[in-house]
Design an enzyme around this catalytic site. Structure first.
Site, PDB file in Angstrom:
ATOM      1  N   TRP A 166       0.835  -1.210   0.000  1.00  0.00           N
ATOM      2  CA  TRP A 166       0.000   0.000   0.000  1.00  0.00           C
ATOM      3  C   TRP A 166       0.865   1.254   0.000  1.00  0.00           C
ATOM      4  O   TRP A 166       0.487   2.284  -0.555  1.00  0.00           O
ATOM      5  CB  TRP A 166      -0.962  -0.010   1.183  1.00  0.00           C
ATOM      6  CG  TRP A 166      -1.810  -1.240   1.229  1.00  0.00           C
ATOM      7  CD1 TRP A 166      -1.873  -2.157   2.230  1.00  0.00           C
ATOM      8  CD2 TRP A 166      -2.699  -1.721   0.202  1.00  0.00           C
ATOM      9  NE1 TRP A 166      -2.742  -3.170   1.900  1.00  0.00           N
ATOM     10  CE2 TRP A 166      -3.262  -2.929   0.668  1.00  0.00           C
ATOM     11  CE3 TRP A 166      -3.068  -1.259  -1.070  1.00  0.00           C
ATOM     12  CZ2 TRP A 166      -4.168  -3.671  -0.084  1.00  0.00           C
ATOM     13  CZ3 TRP A 166      -3.979  -1.991  -1.818  1.00  0.00           C
ATOM     14  CH2 TRP A 166      -4.517  -3.183  -1.327  1.00  0.00           C
ATOM     15  N   ASP A 167       2.022   1.165   0.650  1.00  0.00           N
ATOM     16  CA  ASP A 167       2.978   2.271   0.608  1.00  0.00           C
ATOM     17  C   ASP A 167       3.460   2.519  -0.830  1.00  0.00           C
ATOM     18  O   ASP A 167       3.474   3.653  -1.302  1.00  0.00           O
ATOM     19  CB  ASP A 167       4.207   1.917   1.448  1.00  0.00           C
ATOM     20  CG  ASP A 167       4.127   2.418   2.873  1.00  0.00           C
ATOM     21  OD1 ASP A 167       3.318   3.320   3.151  1.00  0.00           O
ATOM     22  OD2 ASP A 167       4.886   1.909   3.711  1.00  0.00           O
ATOM     23  N   LEU A 168       3.896   1.441  -1.464  1.00  0.00           N
ATOM     24  CA  LEU A 168       4.408   1.583  -2.833  1.00  0.00           C
ATOM     25  C   LEU A 168       3.320   2.121  -3.752  1.00  0.00           C
ATOM     26  O   LEU A 168       3.555   3.003  -4.583  1.00  0.00           O
ATOM     27  CB  LEU A 168       4.924   0.233  -3.353  1.00  0.00           C
ATOM     28  CG  LEU A 168       6.174  -0.327  -2.655  1.00  0.00           C
ATOM     29  CD1 LEU A 168       6.443  -1.763  -3.088  1.00  0.00           C
ATOM     30  CD2 LEU A 168       7.395   0.549  -2.948  1.00  0.00           C
ATOM     31  N   GLY A 171       2.580   5.765  -3.157  1.00  0.00           N
ATOM     32  CA  GLY A 171       3.607   6.597  -3.769  1.00  0.00           C
ATOM     33  C   GLY A 171       3.291   6.891  -5.223  1.00  0.00           C
ATOM     34  O   GLY A 171       3.405   8.040  -5.688  1.00  0.00           O
TER      35      GLY A 171
END
Lengths: 433, 433
Positions: A166-168, A171
């Site tokens: 979810w971070d990637l 981004g």
């Protein structure tokens, strides 16, 4: 290699972010040619020593996510520091005036104060939840049902996946949001106030694949299926020499290729007859996944990896070997067209780094080293804000900025004892071996 | 609610894609206001019945990934069909002339033939590997080391995660690539040829976090850590009433909050002394993760979920409950600010769908239904290419296009027996319960 086009040349983004999501947005834009200025407090942000660490005690994580950016250290908690940051974020230029912030629950700089300086500023505020409360990939993922679906069958407890997906993804949502806002500004002359919450990206992610609606229609969660792919046929097999591979028959053509190479056509025809199934349909392949896997397993178990690989490749079966991270690195080194390449990272030394996956006019962009922390403080304050050496010196004396020294190893913790210094690199594994 | 801004109004993307990555790129652009025309063969692409299915036998997956697009059915394998597709992809308009293709190993339309029609066309070719060989998320993930790092400690075999993270990420890389190319075209007047391989996105993804370099320096892969977060402290705990939660102490402040609320300060101070550790450092928290978890576990085990929730919230500990997908859906329904909302999907009925996570000027964009397959064939061919009803009728007679009928349930397989038709929805779970 022809030099890679720099389609975003002329853009400048001031990035006040840390960890994965924000910095990976800046990285993607830098890899397309934008001037990305990462701003950290003197001494580094909270991700400055984030694991994995190198044998020199530097963060391989930080070096990986900040490749090709400029690094400026400003203490935004001081009045003068805020003023500098505000000036940088709103400096003139057709492609400038873009500020990315991921302070939790509040802002380094508000949209209104930025806009008062530059009417068409683009401000992105990235945080855990839209109400300002904190959340990170590891907590958010627990809330969207994924760990209950991941892992071996029979396991009762949630299984976290290690990839901060979810971070990637967030981004790249930020990167696309900035570009959409820029395009809008080019066309309409207006700035934009953007906000993104990791929690919303995750919920939209599972929702877009129909998983939320499915759980409601089913009246409960989908059960855990181990390594089986959902809704079609795909699972792992082991060869006689103990190698594992992932084999997928998502489409009818892929199913035919798998059936034919394993010479199981007659078995499956009889099974279809006996069970009233039609294995050309993905739903039936999924329902009978255990049976299909059991029929196919001996074929893999009777052959070594080299033989299996050759037969599957020839038959155009969709498959991959499982590689551990070290094997993946070796395979990347053996592949001249790989997006990964050796790069000399100042402060750390040569390491395997990754460039831009998007190819533009036939070329990617090779990896470019990350800056030393604060390496560009002086140059940026001088070039963009017109500060003199004396003015910068006074700011440094007041602790507002730091122009050098942050890159040293002083005051650092020792590196992980798990990392032997100077462990030899192993090379030469063939690309798909 | 104020109407959501449509910053990409005036853009038109012709999407010849299927499954997750390509369609999620189009979805992101459509949710920002672009006119996204998804083109499928009559009868639907290979993802038209991709699971999960609704109780009506329709694909919830397809409906989720194609929200707010227009649907046109053209058989691109016929000469006339190719001509129509070429004309659509290169139709005039400042924001048009964008074609996304994810045919494996070859192109529906080549960049050169598109460019011959429109000099500044933007062409994106998305595939599994950059050499044209096929790969999907499920095979690619096996090659980049992630399943060897995922799953409970002690498991020997690779553990696939169920989230097609590389697909979702690739979709957003494509969306940002299209926007970068458009911005470049606005400024320079030039088109662009873009290519993206899932395999490169995955390798860059693990490389950007330093995982490839780490494995080389370590001389082997990182070992599996179960639900422990890498490099800091974060793990799951169970409450006295059997609920599980993920608790994270990534920063020093989060660690202090966790230590203080559990009243374990003296224990950890003594441990630091005895073991020569400094738990304010994330590396030491990671090295002592099992010990920390063992000290904290009884605190959670002695309290019920409601008590734990109240205490953790008050102390500002970073945590989340584990929710299964049905609970996640209920929590979303109970949250008025959620990115998920009920929507009436023609052909399926009311379902929980997700809108745009990116907020622009304070507002997201609510979910918009997906089209019926082929719903816009006639309108698009008429409006954009100026075809008459008679011409369209002849194309339909020749099997080149289909203007209606694709949305019917005829010739479909029965829906999954796992899905009880009309299963009641459960509502009212509080947002974080």
């Amino acid at each position: 290699m022809t030099p890679s086009p720099q389609p975003l040349g002329g853009l400048r983004i001031v990035e006040g972010a840390s960890f994965v999501a924000g910095p990976s947005a800046g990285l993607a834009l830098a890899q397309l040619g934008a001037d990305v200025i990462r701003v950290d407090p003197p001494g580094g942000g909270s991700d400055f020593l984030r694991w994995p660490l190198s044998s020199t005690g530097d963060s391989l994580f930080w070096a990986g996510l900040n490749k090709g950016k400029r690094s400026v250290t400003i203490d935004h908690r001081t009045e003068q520091g805020r003023e500098l940051l505000l000036a940088l974020a709103t400096a003139p230029g057709r492609g400038a005036g873009i500020f990315l912030d991921n302070m939790v629950g509040r802002h380094r700089l508000t949209y209104d104060e930025l806009r008062a300086r530059r009417e068409d500023v683009i401000h992105v505020h990235l945080q855990g939840r839209s109400d300002g409360s904190p959340a990170v990939d590891y907590t958010i993922n627990a809330e969207v049902g994924v760990p209950q679906m991941t892992g071996p069958q029979g396991v009762e407890q949630p299984v976290n996946h290690v990839l901060p997906a979810w971070d990637l993804l967030s981004g790249m949502v930020v990167a696309s949001g900035i570009l959409a806002a820029l395009l809008h500004r080019e066309r309409e002359g207006q700035g934009a106030q953007l906000e993104l919450a990791l929690a919303d990206v995750a919920l939209a992610g599972v929702g877009n694949m129909g998983w939320l609606a499915e759980a409601e229609m089913r009246g409960g969660p989908r059960v855990r299926q181990g390594n089986h792919m959902y809704g079609s046929f795909g699972v792992d097999f082991e060869t006689s020499d103990g190698r594992r591979l992932m084999v997928v028959a998502l489409t009818e053509g892929q199913w035919r290729a798998l059936r034919d190479v394993t010479e199981t056509g007659a078995v499956f025809a009889a099974l279809e007859q006996a069970l009233g199934a039609d294995l050309s349909q993905e739903g039936d392949r999924y329902r009978l996944r255990e049976t299909i896997a059991a029929v196919l397993r001996p074929w893999f178990a009777q052959r070594d990896f080299g033989t299996v690989r050759e037969l599957l490749e020839r038959a155009k079966v969709l498959w991959s070997p499982y590689l551990d991270m070290a094997e993946a690195a070796r395979a990347a080194r053996a592949d001249e067209t790989s997006v990964a390449a050796e790069m000399d990272q100042p402060g750390i030394g040569p390491l395997l780094a990754t460039g831009r996956p998007l190819r533009w006019a036939g070329t990617g962009a090779p990896p470019v080293p990350a800056p030393r922390l604060g390496e560009h403080t002086e140059g940026v304050l001088s070039d963009l804000l017109g500060l003199t050496s004396e003015e910068i010196g006074r700011l440094q004396d007041a602790g507002v900025v730091r122009v050098s020294g942050d890159g040293s190893q002083q005051s650092r913790r020792p590196s992980s004892p798990e990392l032997p210094p100077g462990a030899p690199r192993q090379r030469g594994l063939p690309a798909r071996a």
